[in-house]
Design a protein around this motif. Structure first.
Motif, PDB file in Angstrom:
ATOM      1  N   VAL A   1       2.430   1.622  -3.538  1.00  0.00           N
ATOM      2  CA  VAL A   1       1.458   2.041  -4.559  1.00  0.00           C
ATOM      3  C   VAL A   1       1.131   3.525  -4.406  1.00  0.00           C
ATOM      4  O   VAL A   1       0.923   4.239  -5.394  1.00  0.00           O
ATOM      5  CB  VAL A   1       0.173   1.188  -4.465  1.00  0.00           C
ATOM      6  CG1 VAL A   1      -0.914   1.752  -5.366  1.00  0.00           C
ATOM      7  CG2 VAL A   1       0.473  -0.250  -4.860  1.00  0.00           C
TER       8      VAL A   1
ATOM      9  N   LEU B   1       0.829  -1.208   0.000  1.00  0.00           N
ATOM     10  CA  LEU B   1       0.000   0.000   0.000  1.00  0.00           C
ATOM     11  C   LEU B   1       0.862   1.258   0.000  1.00  0.00           C
ATOM     12  O   LEU B   1       0.563   2.236  -0.705  1.00  0.00           O
ATOM     13  CB  LEU B   1      -0.931  -0.002   1.216  1.00  0.00           C
ATOM     14  CG  LEU B   1      -2.112  -0.968   1.173  1.00  0.00           C
ATOM     15  CD1 LEU B   1      -2.870  -0.936   2.490  1.00  0.00           C
ATOM     16  CD2 LEU B   1      -3.063  -0.643   0.010  1.00  0.00           C
TER      17      LEU B   1
ATOM     18  N   ILE C   1      -6.541  -1.362  -3.074  1.00  0.00           N
ATOM     19  CA  ILE C   1      -5.802  -0.740  -4.179  1.00  0.00           C
ATOM     20  C   ILE C   1      -6.758  -0.261  -5.253  1.00  0.00           C
ATOM     21  O   ILE C   1      -6.641   0.860  -5.768  1.00  0.00           O
ATOM     22  CB  ILE C   1      -4.778  -1.726  -4.765  1.00  0.00           C
ATOM     23  CG1 ILE C   1      -3.656  -2.003  -3.755  1.00  0.00           C
ATOM     24  CG2 ILE C   1      -4.178  -1.177  -6.067  1.00  0.00           C
ATOM     25  CD1 ILE C   1      -2.681  -3.072  -4.186  1.00  0.00           C
TER      26      ILE C   1
END
Length: 227
Positions: free
Chosen positions: A40, A37, A66
């Motif tokens: 990203v 996480l 996501i």
């Protein structure tokens, strides 16, 4: 193309890095969901390869998170579970594709490239497809029927878009598997029928005119007039 591998098994990571690097991809690795996480959020990835069994956050929950914040990133989910129920669960949580372990790097690479091509094509599209009172906004990825907004999962949307681009044409289950999922499922699977039923309930239930039809022995088609 920069890819993120979310996998906690060193042997699997080693195989993926070696094989995909040889295919020309730039790779980053996250050993658990929390790190994934963070990565990203901090970096731009063209595609994510995501294992279901992860420490911290399981792959299904991670995929959902996501996709909520970065719906444009394609995700390929890796798992040892191959039943239709597990496939549907993965796709319902936002995965764009589903690969069962063990697999060949050549197959994974082919699926990656297919997803990247499809994603690029969707980004360039700016059109509305109309079938009767059903409207599909390709650029906005929204669907309405009789001015009522219809909420679809990512897989349901891809399936509807494929039907819409081939409206009035009968599509076999193999056609749908190859073009919506870009993969060769066991042809005995009923995943297509499951998702057609999901889609039918959302776009036809409660409306006087049926749009999604079954052609016995052949497949399905989307058309305005009844058969």
């Amino acid at each position: 193309m920069k890819l993120l591998i979310v996998e906690d098994e060193p042997n699997v990571v080693s195989v993926l890095k070696r094989g995909l690097s040889n295919e020309g991809f730039e790779l980053s690795v996250a050993p658990d969901g929390f790190i994934a996480l963070e990565m990203v959020s901090a970096h731009s990835f063209s595609l994510i390869i995501l294992d279901i069994m992860l420490p911290g956050i399981n792959g299904l929950d991670l995929c959902k998170q996501i996709k909520k914040n970065h719906p444009q990133i394609p995700i390929i989910m890796l798992t040892a579970l191959s039943s239709t129920e597990n496939i549907v669960t993965g796709l319902d949580n936002g995965a764009d594709d589903y690969l069962v372990k063990p697999f060949k790097i050549a197959e994974l690479s082919a699926r990656i490239r297919m997803l990247l091509r499809r994603h690029a094509g969707l980004q360039q599209a700016d059109e509305i497809i109309t079938i009767g009172d059903l409207q599909i906004n390709i650029s906005g990825k929204t669907v309405t029927r009789a001015d009522h907004e219809i909420t679809l999962t990512a897989t349901e949307y891809r399936l509807l878009q494929f039907f819409a681009r081939n409206k009035n044409k009968t599509l076999s289950r193999i056609d749908i598997l190859e073009n919506v999922w870009d993969i060769d499922f066991n042809m005995g699977t009923n995943v297509v029928d499951v998702y057609v039923n999901y889609l039918r309930k959302k776009i036809d239930k409660g409306f006087s005119t049926t749009l999604l039809h079954t052609v016995v022995g052949l497949g399905y088609l989307l058309k305005e007039k009844s058969l």
